[in-house]
Write an enzyme that holds these catalytic residues in place. Sequence first.
Site, PDB file in Angstrom:
ATOM      1  N   ASP A 205      36.408  16.001  93.334  1.00  0.00           N
ATOM      2  CA  ASP A 205      36.364  15.050  94.431  1.00  0.00           C
ATOM      3  C   ASP A 205      35.365  15.477  95.504  1.00  0.00           C
ATOM      4  O   ASP A 205      35.187  16.664  95.778  1.00  0.00           O
ATOM      5  CB  ASP A 205      37.772  14.938  95.045  1.00  0.00           C
ATOM      6  CG  ASP A 205      37.848  13.955  96.181  1.00  0.00           C
ATOM      7  OD1 ASP A 205      37.608  12.761  95.935  1.00  0.00           O
ATOM      8  OD2 ASP A 205      38.136  14.371  97.320  1.00  0.00           O
TER       9      ASP A 205
ATOM     10  N   GLU B 149      32.232  13.556  91.426  1.00  0.00           N
ATOM     11  CA  GLU B 149      32.133  12.373  92.283  1.00  0.00           C
ATOM     12  C   GLU B 149      31.064  12.700  93.323  1.00  0.00           C
ATOM     13  O   GLU B 149      31.336  13.357  94.326  1.00  0.00           O
ATOM     14  CB  GLU B 149      33.463  12.049  92.969  1.00  0.00           C
ATOM     15  CG  GLU B 149      33.391  10.764  93.780  1.00  0.00           C
ATOM     16  CD  GLU B 149      34.280  10.749  94.993  1.00  0.00           C
ATOM     17  OE1 GLU B 149      34.457   9.662  95.572  1.00  0.00           O
ATOM     18  OE2 GLU B 149      34.798  11.803  95.399  1.00  0.00           O
TER      19      GLU B 149
END
EC number: 2.4.1.18
Length: 724
Positions: free
Chosen positions: A404, A457
């Site tokens: 993330d 990401e």
Amino acid sequence: MQIAQHLAHATCSHPFSLLGPMSTKTTQKIQAWRPDAESIMVSWPNTTHADIALSLNKTSGLFEGEAPNSALGLVYKLTVKTKDTTYSYIDPYQFREQAFHAVHYIDTAPENLYHQAGAQLITVAEDDIPATRFCVYAPNASAVSVIGDFNYWDGRLHPMEKTSLGYWVLVIPELVEGERYKYQIKDAQGHELPHKADPLGFSAEQYPSHASKIYNHERYQWADSTWMKKRSGNKYAQPMSIYEVHLGSWKRPKDNAEERYLSYQQLADDLIPYVKEMGYTHLELLPVSEFPFDGSWGYQPVGMFAPTSRFGGPDEFKGFVDACHQAGIGVIIDWVPAHFPEDGHGLARFDGSHVYEYEDPRKGWHPDWNSCIYDFGKQTVRQFLVANALFWLDKFHIDGLRVDAVASMLYLDYSRNHGEWIPNVDGGNENYEAISLLRWMNEEVYKHYPDAMTIAEESTSFPKVSRPVFEGGLGFGFKWNMGWMHDSLHYIAKDSAYRSYHHGDITFSMVYAFDENFVLPISHDEVVHGKGSMLGKMPGDEWQQAANLRCYAGFMFAHPGKKLNFMGIEFGQSREWNHDSGLDWDLLEYDKHKGIQETYKALNHLYRSTPALHELDHSHEGFGWLDHHNAEQSIISFVRKAKNGTQKVYVVCNFTPIPHPHFRLGVEEEGSLTLALNTDSDAFGGSDYPTTSEATSQPTPWNDRPYSVEISLPPLATVFYVTK
């Protein structure tokens, strides 16, 4: 007197020098600290040694006595009599060597951290007495104690020993799995901090205790060996359609249920068959590392080494992963190494100093999420994070980590204004320490688990995110294609009458489609915080909204790159996602939503069964434009190819509600094309406009191809034609 004061005020940092057995040439002295005791007896079970009584210095509270030298090295037990009761325990302070064993190899390899630190179940003495060895890093603490139900959360009773590496250690015999515990820590000035959960805790409780729990990772018996052996294939050439799920809101128990969430077992019973039927290859779970606040969806983790207990214990989560594997479904988890919250029981100012986070708020505080940023330059923090990545792949058989907020790690000025960040040594904005950490993490993951994968990401143009470290890359296996997502959603949200003016948005992604190993994501971030649902983004009346979504889904599955869709999109969830309630499954009673679901199901199965749609996802050889200039009609057409030209799929996307009964399409060879999927089909809730089911090529050059076919192109639809 000074010794007793340290013990009485829980300020003792070297209890092994004050407590336990202390030998001379002729005698053995035993010292014990129990502030509530009236008397303490020492016994050596299963030996002929006579019990001895320890004497109490009434002004100091410290019990001591001499034992025969012949008892040296034998395990002894203390029997304590208080005003109210009598109890016995094996003295922890006779196991100095076993306690210090935790730090012997802890920094020699990242995985040693979770093998040595935290609460490790061990045995001591020749008769294998069960025990738990505690080891926690708090380099600037003045004192640390283990507290729990076993000592009435009294920090005076189990002070830990500080080692030269900054770790505090202690072995407590007869402390077994399931016991709750925390650490009582005093900072460098002796001030007591909020009780801390174990940073390496393998199991955790929810609010209000947030206590860690002793857990045995060796008990669970895996049954996924077939899956683990076969997952080693080339992932770039394999189909990958990912169903992104927030476990707490995929479904909720019935209205009259006492439980707020489905358990891991209930999710295995319900979610896995659904994913399998729908044809997805992988589940991606929003973060499962323990987190205190539901509204963070898991992106503010505190217990990095513990699966959240909202849905069950660690064994139950292993059972869920195991069941996925036995059903042929891979499991990816979202992993958050970028930041952590300030909750008092967590990592923030863990020992009163900045143990885990950067000290300067210009590097150590994240303005977007009001959270602390890990100090990526500190070796102990780097080992903590790399060890955690390996831990999930090791202990839980996880198939991949979706990392993330990588962009927030890479750039020192991420979400910061001028003067709010510190440049690197070269005056730039790249965080060299974070870059180094990510490279190390990826190297370790692929060294130990070459059949697993990491996915970034990452939303910027940072180069070579999904290229190997030895080529100067970050080393990820895949990268989310945020550019494709942004541009294509911007395009599809336009009324079809205006799409011709934005044609470049739907075609531009192919300029860079093979620069990285991309995953095409339509994630949870696109259906929350006022962005509405995917169905709600679509323009037009109710029928056109559904048709637009089906057409867009077809475009996505035809476009190079692996696929990811958030839960609810696949049946046209009408409202924005709410983490606090289940998806609107009752919508499937309506043909429109059932048709959308059938579209995604058919696309998944076509994608998986058609090599041309996945084998060359990351190679120029697998894609060719037929016509990307037809802005006037808002139509694009292209061909996807399998390896060695063994199969081709011709794809046409009509992004307007105008049908074209005599649409000509260039093809590369003689022969026939068979319609494999039409998103306008009646089976999907479409108009079922008469469409060519089989087309034979003609020697009429078109789209710079020597042959062409004529098809009837339906409105707001994507059609797939496969070569025989």
